[in-house]
Design a protein around this motif. Structure first.
Motif, PDB file in Angstrom:
ATOM      1  N   ARG A 176      -1.797  30.442 -11.636  1.00 31.52           N
ATOM      2  CA  ARG A 176      -3.151  30.302 -11.947  1.00 31.52           C
ATOM      3  C   ARG A 176      -4.135  30.043 -10.792  1.00 31.52           C
ATOM      4  O   ARG A 176      -3.574  29.883  -9.702  1.00 31.52           O
ATOM      5  CB  ARG A 176      -3.084  28.974 -12.766  1.00 31.52           C
ATOM      6  N   THR A 177      -5.273  30.613 -11.017  1.00 30.14           N
ATOM      7  CA  THR A 177      -6.188  30.492 -10.137  1.00 30.14           C
ATOM      8  C   THR A 177      -6.690  28.832 -10.061  1.00 30.14           C
ATOM      9  O   THR A 177      -7.003  28.487 -11.277  1.00 30.14           O
ATOM     10  CB  THR A 177      -7.637  31.391 -10.494  1.00 30.14           C
ATOM     11  N   ASN A 187     -12.679  32.270   4.282  1.00 29.03           N
ATOM     12  CA  ASN A 187     -12.157  32.728   2.875  1.00 29.03           C
ATOM     13  C   ASN A 187     -12.368  31.539   1.764  1.00 29.03           C
ATOM     14  O   ASN A 187     -11.817  30.330   2.558  1.00 29.03           O
ATOM     15  CB  ASN A 187     -10.591  32.957   2.994  1.00 29.03           C
ATOM     16  N   VAL A 188     -12.513  31.715   0.594  1.00 24.49           N
ATOM     17  CA  VAL A 188     -12.374  30.880  -0.239  1.00 24.49           C
ATOM     18  C   VAL A 188     -11.140  30.507  -0.988  1.00 24.49           C
ATOM     19  O   VAL A 188     -10.401  31.699  -1.231  1.00 24.49           O
ATOM     20  CB  VAL A 188     -13.459  31.288  -1.583  1.00 24.49           C
ATOM     21  N   THR A 189     -10.582  29.147  -0.730  1.00 25.48           N
ATOM     22  CA  THR A 189      -9.005  29.057  -1.193  1.00 25.48           C
ATOM     23  C   THR A 189      -8.984  28.339  -2.520  1.00 25.48           C
ATOM     24  O   THR A 189      -7.816  28.484  -3.207  1.00 25.48           O
ATOM     25  CB  THR A 189      -8.277  28.230  -0.146  1.00 25.48           C
ATOM     26  N   ALA A 190     -10.188  27.966  -3.171  1.00 20.91           N
ATOM     27  CA  ALA A 190     -10.135  27.261  -4.381  1.00 20.91           C
ATOM     28  C   ALA A 190     -11.436  27.628  -5.188  1.00 20.91           C
ATOM     29  O   ALA A 190     -12.547  27.549  -4.654  1.00 20.91           O
ATOM     30  CB  ALA A 190     -10.074  25.820  -4.209  1.00 20.91           C
ATOM     31  N   SER A 191     -11.469  28.268  -6.321  1.00 21.54           N
ATOM     32  CA  SER A 191     -12.254  28.957  -7.044  1.00 21.54           C
ATOM     33  C   SER A 191     -13.321  27.681  -7.625  1.00 21.54           C
ATOM     34  O   SER A 191     -12.618  26.640  -7.953  1.00 21.54           O
ATOM     35  CB  SER A 191     -11.635  29.568  -8.336  1.00 21.54           C
ATOM     36  N   GLY A 192     -14.381  27.832  -7.771  1.00 28.56           N
ATOM     37  CA  GLY A 192     -15.292  26.791  -8.166  1.00 28.56           C
ATOM     38  C   GLY A 192     -16.801  26.990  -7.925  1.00 28.56           C
ATOM     39  O   GLY A 192     -17.164  28.109  -7.254  1.00 28.56           O
ATOM     40  N   THR A 193     -17.615  25.926  -8.099  1.00 25.41           N
ATOM     41  CA  THR A 193     -18.767  25.970  -7.672  1.00 25.41           C
ATOM     42  C   THR A 193     -19.198  25.311  -6.351  1.00 25.41           C
ATOM     43  O   THR A 193     -18.698  24.413  -6.141  1.00 25.41           O
ATOM     44  CB  THR A 193     -19.775  25.456  -8.664  1.00 25.41           C
ATOM     45  N   TYR A 194     -19.822  25.956  -5.530  1.00 26.52           N
ATOM     46  CA  TYR A 194     -20.153  25.401  -3.951  1.00 26.52           C
ATOM     47  C   TYR A 194     -21.482  25.201  -3.916  1.00 26.52           C
ATOM     48  O   TYR A 194     -22.695  25.981  -4.311  1.00 26.52           O
ATOM     49  CB  TYR A 194     -19.551  26.324  -3.103  1.00 26.52           C
ATOM     50  N   MET A 195     -21.931  24.430  -3.205  1.00 25.98           N
ATOM     51  CA  MET A 195     -23.257  24.053  -2.665  1.00 25.98           C
ATOM     52  C   MET A 195     -23.476  24.018  -1.229  1.00 25.98           C
ATOM     53  O   MET A 195     -22.655  23.325  -0.312  1.00 25.98           O
ATOM     54  CB  MET A 195     -23.659  22.601  -3.149  1.00 25.98           C
ATOM     55  N   VAL A 197     -23.383  28.097  -5.654  1.00 25.82           N
ATOM     56  CA  VAL A 197     -22.825  29.719  -6.219  1.00 25.82           C
ATOM     57  C   VAL A 197     -21.477  29.282  -6.470  1.00 25.82           C
ATOM     58  O   VAL A 197     -20.761  28.431  -6.235  1.00 25.82           O
ATOM     59  CB  VAL A 197     -22.790  30.555  -4.856  1.00 25.82           C
ATOM     60  N   VAL A 198     -21.220  30.239  -7.406  1.00 25.99           N
ATOM     61  CA  VAL A 198     -19.827  30.370  -8.090  1.00 25.99           C
ATOM     62  C   VAL A 198     -18.942  31.305  -7.396  1.00 25.99           C
ATOM     63  O   VAL A 198     -19.278  32.367  -7.416  1.00 25.99           O
ATOM     64  CB  VAL A 198     -19.561  30.688  -9.535  1.00 25.99           C
ATOM     65  N   LEU A 199     -17.783  30.874  -6.420  1.00 20.45           N
ATOM     66  CA  LEU A 199     -17.206  31.542  -5.833  1.00 20.45           C
ATOM     67  C   LEU A 199     -15.283  31.557  -6.248  1.00 20.45           C
ATOM     68  O   LEU A 199     -15.124  30.478  -6.868  1.00 20.45           O
ATOM     69  CB  LEU A 199     -17.055  31.254  -4.304  1.00 20.45           C
ATOM     70  N   ARG A 200     -15.001  32.595  -6.148  1.00 17.72           N
ATOM     71  CA  ARG A 200     -13.610  32.763  -6.748  1.00 17.72           C
ATOM     72  C   ARG A 200     -12.554  32.906  -5.313  1.00 17.72           C
ATOM     73  O   ARG A 200     -12.896  33.272  -4.415  1.00 17.72           O
ATOM     74  CB  ARG A 200     -13.231  34.242  -7.514  1.00 17.72           C
ATOM     75  N   ARG A 201     -11.396  32.103  -5.793  1.00 16.70           N
ATOM     76  CA  ARG A 201     -10.487  32.292  -4.640  1.00 16.70           C
ATOM     77  C   ARG A 201     -10.520  34.054  -4.266  1.00 16.70           C
ATOM     78  O   ARG A 201     -10.078  34.830  -4.703  1.00 16.70           O
ATOM     79  CB  ARG A 201      -9.095  31.841  -5.199  1.00 16.70           C
ATOM     80  N   GLY A 202     -10.280  34.014  -2.784  1.00 13.40           N
ATOM     81  CA  GLY A 202     -10.187  35.354  -2.149  1.00 13.40           C
ATOM     82  C   GLY A 202     -11.553  35.747  -1.787  1.00 13.40           C
ATOM     83  O   GLY A 202     -11.698  36.829  -1.010  1.00 13.40           O
TER      84      GLY A 202
END
Length: 98
Positions: A2-3, A60-68, A75-80
């Motif tokens: 799972r992501t 690198n983004v290691t956990a998908s989610g919303t970041y501020m 912004v909403v970023l996805r793992r990777g």
């Protein structure tokens, strides 16, 4: 696999070392590769989220989610993905989970 999302569940693998808080408000330092534990207060399954963990532009983004960022831009970023620079100035920023 799972992501990962902003909320992590007991027994899921920790993808990013940091401080986490459970649904009951208990905080713990967890390391990448460990499993999210049961709630330290109740001993039952729970959800966990990161506590003030920061990232920099270019990492690198290691956990998908919303970041501020430090200016409040979300912004909403996805793992990777890669943490972006400021959309207005193009300069590096510090990001954390929103």
């Amino acid at each position: 696999m799972r992501t990962t999302t902003e909320r992590h569940h007991s027994n899921e693998e920790v993808m990013e070392t940091g401080r986490y808080v459970c649904a009951e408000g208990e905080t713990m330092e967890l390391r990448q590769g460990e499993k999210f534990p049961m709630c330290p207060r109740t001993g039952e399954e729970t959800t966990w989220r990161t506590v003030n963990h920061q990232h920099r532009s270019g990492e690198n983004v290691t956990a998908s989610g919303t970041y501020m960022d430090t200016d409040g831009e979300k912004v909403v970023l996805r793992r990777g993905d890669i943490f972006p620079n400021c959309s207005k100035s193009g300069k590096e920023k510090t990001w954390q989970h929103a």
